[in-house]
Design a protein around this motif. Structure first.
Motif, PDB file in Angstrom:
ATOM      1  N   VAL A   1     132.868  86.497  42.168  1.00 51.93           N
ATOM      2  CA  VAL A   1     132.980  87.873  41.689  1.00 51.93           C
ATOM      3  C   VAL A   1     134.210  88.492  42.326  1.00 51.93           C
ATOM      4  N   PRO A   2     134.904  89.363  41.594  1.00 51.06           N
ATOM      5  CA  PRO A   2     136.045  90.061  42.195  1.00 51.06           C
ATOM      6  C   PRO A   2     135.568  90.852  43.416  1.00 51.06           C
ATOM      7  N   ASP A   3     136.381  90.861  44.456  1.00 49.52           N
ATOM      8  CA  ASP A   3     136.028  91.527  45.711  1.00 49.52           C
ATOM      9  C   ASP A   3     137.223  92.360  46.166  1.00 49.52           C
TER      10      ASP A   3
ATOM     11  N   ARG B   1     129.250  83.222  53.030  1.00 54.52           N
ATOM     12  CA  ARG B   1     130.135  83.776  51.999  1.00 54.52           C
ATOM     13  C   ARG B   1     131.496  83.100  52.098  1.00 54.52           C
ATOM     14  N   LEU B   2     132.061  82.771  50.933  1.00 59.15           N
ATOM     15  CA  LEU B   2     133.430  82.252  50.852  1.00 59.15           C
ATOM     16  C   LEU B   2     134.285  83.329  50.213  1.00 59.15           C
ATOM     17  N   THR B   3     135.394  83.671  50.845  1.00 64.82           N
ATOM     18  CA  THR B   3     136.315  84.645  50.264  1.00 64.82           C
ATOM     19  C   THR B   3     137.650  83.952  49.996  1.00 64.82           C
ATOM     20  N   PHE B   4     138.118  84.089  48.766  1.00 65.40           N
ATOM     21  CA  PHE B   4     139.381  83.493  48.340  1.00 65.40           C
ATOM     22  C   PHE B   4     140.353  84.602  47.955  1.00 65.40           C
ATOM     23  N   THR B   5     141.623  84.400  48.254  1.00 67.61           N
ATOM     24  CA  THR B   5     142.649  85.321  47.786  1.00 67.61           C
ATOM     25  C   THR B   5     143.544  84.579  46.801  1.00 67.61           C
ATOM     26  N   CYS B   6     144.235  85.359  45.991  1.00 70.06           N
ATOM     27  CA  CYS B   6     145.163  84.762  45.024  1.00 70.06           C
ATOM     28  C   CYS B   6     146.301  85.733  44.779  1.00 70.06           C
ATOM     29  N   LYS B   7     147.367  85.214  44.247  1.00 69.83           N
ATOM     30  CA  LYS B   7     148.492  86.069  43.861  1.00 69.83           C
ATOM     31  C   LYS B   7     148.209  86.603  42.469  1.00 69.83           C
ATOM     32  N   GLY B   8     148.512  87.850  42.257  1.00 70.41           N
ATOM     33  CA  GLY B   8     148.296  88.432  40.940  1.00 70.41           C
ATOM     34  C   GLY B   8     146.856  88.867  40.741  1.00 70.41           C
ATOM     35  N   THR B   9     146.471  88.952  39.491  1.00 71.89           N
ATOM     36  CA  THR B   9     145.129  89.402  39.134  1.00 71.89           C
ATOM     37  C   THR B   9     144.097  88.334  39.477  1.00 71.89           C
ATOM     38  N   PRO B  10     143.051  88.721  40.203  1.00 72.96           N
ATOM     39  CA  PRO B  10     142.026  87.721  40.528  1.00 72.96           C
ATOM     40  C   PRO B  10     141.277  87.279  39.278  1.00 72.96           C
ATOM     41  N   PRO B  11     140.731  86.077  39.311  1.00 71.70           N
ATOM     42  CA  PRO B  11     139.963  85.602  38.150  1.00 71.70           C
ATOM     43  C   PRO B  11     138.743  86.483  37.916  1.00 71.70           C
TER      44      PRO B  11
ATOM     45  N   ARG C   1     137.953  92.831  49.926  1.00 69.58           N
ATOM     46  CA  ARG C   1     138.567  91.730  50.656  1.00 69.58           C
ATOM     47  C   ARG C   1     139.831  91.209  49.974  1.00 69.58           C
ATOM     48  N   GLY C   2     140.165  91.761  48.816  1.00 72.01           N
ATOM     49  CA  GLY C   2     141.410  91.421  48.133  1.00 72.01           C
ATOM     50  C   GLY C   2     141.428  90.078  47.444  1.00 72.01           C
ATOM     51  N   GLY C   3     140.362  89.711  46.780  1.00 71.12           N
ATOM     52  CA  GLY C   3     140.325  88.443  46.067  1.00 71.12           C
ATOM     53  C   GLY C   3     139.021  88.289  45.319  1.00 71.12           C
ATOM     54  N   VAL C   4     138.406  87.112  45.485  1.00 70.60           N
ATOM     55  CA  VAL C   4     137.096  86.839  44.890  1.00 70.60           C
ATOM     56  C   VAL C   4     136.187  86.266  45.966  1.00 70.60           C
ATOM     57  N   THR C   5     134.893  86.474  45.776  1.00 69.83           N
ATOM     58  CA  THR C   5     133.906  85.999  46.736  1.00 69.83           C
ATOM     59  C   THR C   5     132.855  85.161  46.033  1.00 69.83           C
ATOM     60  N   ALA C   6     132.412  84.119  46.730  1.00 68.96           N
ATOM     61  CA  ALA C   6     131.292  83.296  46.289  1.00 68.96           C
ATOM     62  C   ALA C   6     130.242  83.332  47.396  1.00 68.96           C
ATOM     63  N   ILE C   7     129.008  83.585  47.035  1.00 68.13           N
ATOM     64  CA  ILE C   7     127.913  83.577  47.994  1.00 68.13           C
ATOM     65  C   ILE C   7     127.178  82.239  47.861  1.00 68.13           C
TER      66      ILE C   7
ATOM     67  N   THR D   1     143.166  78.529  38.350  1.00 71.62           N
ATOM     68  CA  THR D   1     143.783  79.650  39.063  1.00 71.62           C
ATOM     69  C   THR D   1     143.906  79.243  40.525  1.00 71.62           C
ATOM     70  N   PRO D   2     145.136  79.207  41.058  1.00 77.94           N
ATOM     71  CA  PRO D   2     145.294  78.844  42.467  1.00 77.94           C
ATOM     72  C   PRO D   2     144.748  79.951  43.382  1.00 77.94           C
ATOM     73  N   VAL D   3     143.979  79.550  44.379  1.00 76.61           N
ATOM     74  CA  VAL D   3     143.406  80.477  45.358  1.00 76.61           C
ATOM     75  C   VAL D   3     143.507  79.842  46.742  1.00 76.61           C
ATOM     76  N   VAL D   4     143.360  80.676  47.765  1.00 78.95           N
ATOM     77  CA  VAL D   4     143.364  80.218  49.158  1.00 78.95           C
ATOM     78  C   VAL D   4     142.058  80.665  49.790  1.00 78.95           C
ATOM     79  N   LEU D   5     141.381  79.753  50.480  1.00 81.00           N
ATOM     80  CA  LEU D   5     140.147  80.101  51.184  1.00 81.00           C
ATOM     81  C   LEU D   5     140.530  80.885  52.439  1.00 81.00           C
ATOM     82  N   ARG D   6     140.179  82.163  52.468  1.00 80.96           N
ATOM     83  CA  ARG D   6     140.556  83.036  53.582  1.00 80.96           C
ATOM     84  C   ARG D   6     139.455  83.211  54.608  1.00 80.96           C
ATOM     85  N   GLU D   7     138.196  83.130  54.160  1.00 81.03           N
ATOM     86  CA  GLU D   7     137.126  83.434  55.092  1.00 81.03           C
ATOM     87  C   GLU D   7     135.843  82.684  54.737  1.00 81.03           C
TER      88      GLU D   7
END
Length: 144
Positions: A128-130, A98-108, A133-139, A76-82
């Motif tokens: 985890v879906p976030d 924390r890493l926050t990623f955004t993606c187009k469409g439904t997040p993984p 922040r409009g995407g997914v987050t990894a701690i 799933t393509p994502v962009v590191l936003r934060e």
């Protein structure tokens, strides 16, 4: 002699004779084998044990860059936003962020993925879906 001893001897002689006769005519007799063991399970090849791959300084220069979250052969393509601080850790901590990623469409969905990009050592992350922040987050919290 007791009757149980006679039966036991007869059984042994009978089995031995049957085995000898079977081998004489070429019948294969299954051999006793050890109890089956559980199959060996290979370690997940995407699991990352190298702590150096979980440092803030590794991710900070890659903000706004594209990655792929890969699981089960599907990316799933994502962009590191934060790259941000987490509660309870020192501001700017190298090993807790924390890493926050955004993606187009439904997040993984929530799961462990292999985070990949060209020239970047694949690194396992649990996301985890976030919705906030409009995407997914990894701690990342490898503080000891």
């Amino acid at each position: 002699m007791t009757r149980s001893t006679d039966v036991s001897r007869r059984s042994v002689i009978g089995v031995g004779a049957a085995g000898l006769a079977a081998s004489a005519v070429g019948i294969e007799i299954p051999q006793a084998t050890a109890a089956p063991t559980a199959p060996k399970v290979a370690a997940d090849p995407t699991f990352t044990a190298n702590a150096a791959l979980y440092t803030r300084s590794r991710y900070t220069p890659l903000k706004r860059k594209g990655f792929s979250l890969v699981r089960g052969g599907k990316g799933t393509p994502v962009v590191l936003r934060e790259v941000a601080d987490i509660d309870g850790a020192a501001a700017g901590a190298e090993d807790a962020f924390r890493l926050t990623f955004t993606c187009k469409g439904t997040p993984p969905e929530q799961a462990t993925y292999s985070l990949r990009r060209s020239g970047f050592a694949p690194t396992s992350v649990f996301v985890v879906p976030d919705a906030e922040r409009g995407g997914v987050t990894a701690i990342i919290n490898s503080a000891r």
